[in-house]
Design an enzyme around this catalytic site. Sequence first.
Site, mmCIF file in Angstrom:
data_model
loop_
_atom_site.group_PDB
_atom_site.id
_atom_site.type_symbol
_atom_site.label_atom_id
_atom_site.label_comp_id
_atom_site.label_asym_id
_atom_site.label_seq_id
_atom_site.Cartn_x
_atom_site.Cartn_y
_atom_site.Cartn_z
ATOM 1 N N TYR A 53 28.203 37.396 23.406
ATOM 2 C CA TYR A 53 28.931 37.936 22.257
ATOM 3 C C TYR A 53 30.405 37.550 22.352
ATOM 4 O O TYR A 53 31.149 38.074 23.171
ATOM 5 C CB TYR A 53 28.785 39.450 22.176
ATOM 6 C CG TYR A 53 27.384 39.937 21.842
ATOM 7 C CD1 TYR A 53 26.376 39.050 21.486
ATOM 8 C CD2 TYR A 53 27.070 41.277 21.866
ATOM 9 C CE1 TYR A 53 25.107 39.490 21.183
ATOM 10 C CE2 TYR A 53 25.798 41.727 21.565
ATOM 11 C CZ TYR A 53 24.822 40.827 21.226
ATOM 12 O OH TYR A 53 23.564 41.271 20.929
HETATM 13 N N1 LIG Z 1 18.734 41.606 21.185
HETATM 14 C C1 LIG Z 1 19.213 40.899 20.203
HETATM 15 O O1 LIG Z 1 18.894 39.722 20.040
HETATM 16 C C2 LIG Z 1 20.146 41.565 19.230
HETATM 17 C C3 LIG Z 1 20.384 40.967 17.981
HETATM 18 C C4 LIG Z 1 21.245 41.609 17.086
HETATM 19 C C5 LIG Z 1 21.835 42.805 17.448
HETATM 20 N N2 LIG Z 1 21.607 43.369 18.677
HETATM 21 C C6 LIG Z 1 22.252 44.662 19.067
HETATM 22 O O2 LIG Z 1 22.094 45.622 18.044
HETATM 23 C C7 LIG Z 1 23.353 46.122 17.646
HETATM 24 C C8 LIG Z 1 23.386 46.517 16.199
HETATM 25 O O3 LIG Z 1 22.897 45.505 15.384
HETATM 26 P P1 LIG Z 1 23.696 44.820 14.202
HETATM 27 O O4 LIG Z 1 25.140 45.015 14.339
HETATM 28 O O5 LIG Z 1 23.134 43.464 14.124
HETATM 29 O O6 LIG Z 1 23.179 45.554 12.903
HETATM 30 P P2 LIG Z 1 23.201 47.028 12.300
HETATM 31 O O7 LIG Z 1 23.473 48.047 13.324
HETATM 32 O O8 LIG Z 1 21.947 47.124 11.502
HETATM 33 O O9 LIG Z 1 24.396 46.901 11.249
HETATM 34 C C9 LIG Z 1 25.730 46.961 11.633
HETATM 35 C C10 LIG Z 1 26.618 47.029 10.399
HETATM 36 O O10 LIG Z 1 26.285 48.172 9.639
HETATM 37 C C11 LIG Z 1 27.441 48.737 9.084
HETATM 38 N N3 LIG Z 1 27.477 50.160 9.453
HETATM 39 C C12 LIG Z 1 27.323 50.698 10.674
HETATM 40 N N4 LIG Z 1 27.362 52.045 10.604
HETATM 41 C C13 LIG Z 1 27.561 52.353 9.293
HETATM 42 C C14 LIG Z 1 27.695 53.561 8.574
HETATM 43 N N5 LIG Z 1 27.609 54.737 9.185
HETATM 44 N N6 LIG Z 1 27.879 53.499 7.239
HETATM 45 C C15 LIG Z 1 27.975 52.310 6.598
HETATM 46 N N7 LIG Z 1 27.840 51.126 7.228
HETATM 47 C C16 LIG Z 1 27.642 51.152 8.557
HETATM 48 C C17 LIG Z 1 28.648 47.987 9.608
HETATM 49 O O11 LIG Z 1 29.047 47.140 8.548
HETATM 50 P P3 LIG Z 1 30.596 46.760 8.240
HETATM 51 O O12 LIG Z 1 30.945 45.769 9.306
HETATM 52 O O13 LIG Z 1 30.522 46.130 6.885
HETATM 53 O O14 LIG Z 1 31.387 48.007 8.294
HETATM 54 C C18 LIG Z 1 28.079 47.194 10.768
HETATM 55 O O15 LIG Z 1 28.691 45.946 10.917
HETATM 56 C C19 LIG Z 1 24.329 45.020 18.018
HETATM 57 O O16 LIG Z 1 25.621 45.517 18.133
HETATM 58 C C20 LIG Z 1 23.743 44.504 19.310
HETATM 59 O O17 LIG Z 1 24.169 45.322 20.380
HETATM 60 C C21 LIG Z 1 20.765 42.774 19.550
#
Ligand SMILES: NC(=O)c1ccc[n+]([C@@H]2O[C@H](COP(=O)([O-])OP(=O)(O)OC[C@H]3O[C@@H](n4cnc5c(N)ncnc54)[C@H](OP(=O)(O)O)[C@@H]3O)[C@@H](O)[C@H]2O)c1
Length: 323
Positions: A53
């Site tokens: 990351y």
């Molecule tokens: N193992 C893997 O291959 C893999 C792949 C992807 C992710 N991950 C892990 O999963 C975690 C989360 O996944 P992700 O960031 O991809 O997706 P997510 O959690 O589905 O979405 C994150 C986005 O949702 C929005 N958000 C978060 N909380 C909110 C709320 N309370 N109200 C409104 N919008 C909200 C934010 O958008 P805004 O930026 O627009 O505010 C944020 O950037 C990552 O940080 C990582 O640690 C792992």
Amino acid sequence: MIKNRVGIGFGTWAWGNKFVWGYKAETDDILLKKTFSDAIEGGLDLVDTADSYGTGKLFGQSETLIGDFLEEFPITKLKKITIATKLAPFPWRIGRNGLKQAFKESNKRLKGNLKRVQLHWSTYRYAPWQEEQLINGLGDLYEDGFIEEIGLSNTGPKRLNFLYQKLKERGIKIKSIQMQFSLLTKPSLADEKIKNVCNENNIEYLAYSPLALGILTVPVNKSPKTSTFIRNQLFRKLLPKTSELRALLGNIGKKYSASQAQVALNWVRSHGAKPIVGIRNPSQAKDAIAALNWTLTKKEKESLDLYREHCPINMPTNPFISP
Ligand SMILES: NC(=O)c1ccc[n+]([C@@H]2O[C@H](COP(=O)([O-])OP(=O)(O)OC[C@H]3O[C@@H](n4cnc5c(N)ncnc54)[C@H](OP(=O)(O)O)[C@@H]3O)[C@@H](O)[C@H]2O)c1
């Protein structure tokens, strides 16, 4: 399925992403530090990051920031949270010792707080001979007392079974697996099989991208501009075909005075999974914490399940997933 005792993890992929797309150190660091601290003080107990990351010159930057933030916490607090990273099995990380140096560097960036190391993905599809070597290398780190827990990520049911057995032969347990899981991931037999393996062997199922990168949080009739080109494309494609689902999230939320995000996170929890949500600011941290204070009824869960089954569009599947 294991009881979802502790709730929500705190993912930081978004941070890594931010570094690539225009990160401003002074302002962003202060905001992220407060976000991090609010999330931990509010009870989120799992921090998920990865050595990949933050790419290019910023490689490892997410871990570095987390390491800096952790210095502010007393040891008693640190003992209650799990700091987990994912090590990428890059092609140059070869053989049983292939992840050893990567582990050392991640742990250094995280100021010695690394507790769980997860294999970011299995190499089975393109370098099958590497897979067993790498998992055995993680087993060595565990046996030598460098890490307390081993996890997997993006591993289908066959590879999960195989890797589980390999470590079991050495008396080592797999603690968790993380997969993409949200109301917008396509229901699949493979996912059911993974959950069964988790149930049978007491492996924690972590749901990444539980908000479908934020799509599930968007109120009906709104189409926000997002921070990156790729996310913008995804939003443009998925928002129009998910309005019914998002309306239902909004309606359920009204009953609990909760946001759509909270409803989507609680749907994940209702499936026995622990969401790792990408939190960007203090108000999102507060929202994720608030989701722990209530649960969906069986009827609400089932109505969301039904929408998911019939949803005309899904999130793209991660190409790194093995069989
Ligand atoms: N193992 C893997 O291959 C893999 C792949 C992807 C992710 N991950 C892990 O999963 C975690 C989360 O996944 P992700 O960031 O991809 O997706 P997510 O959690 O589905 O979405 C994150 C986005 O949702 C929005 N958000 C978060 N909380 C909110 C709320 N309370 N109200 C409104 N919008 C909200 C934010 O958008 P805004 O930026 O627009 O505010 C944020 O950037 C990552 O940080 C990582 O640690 C792992």
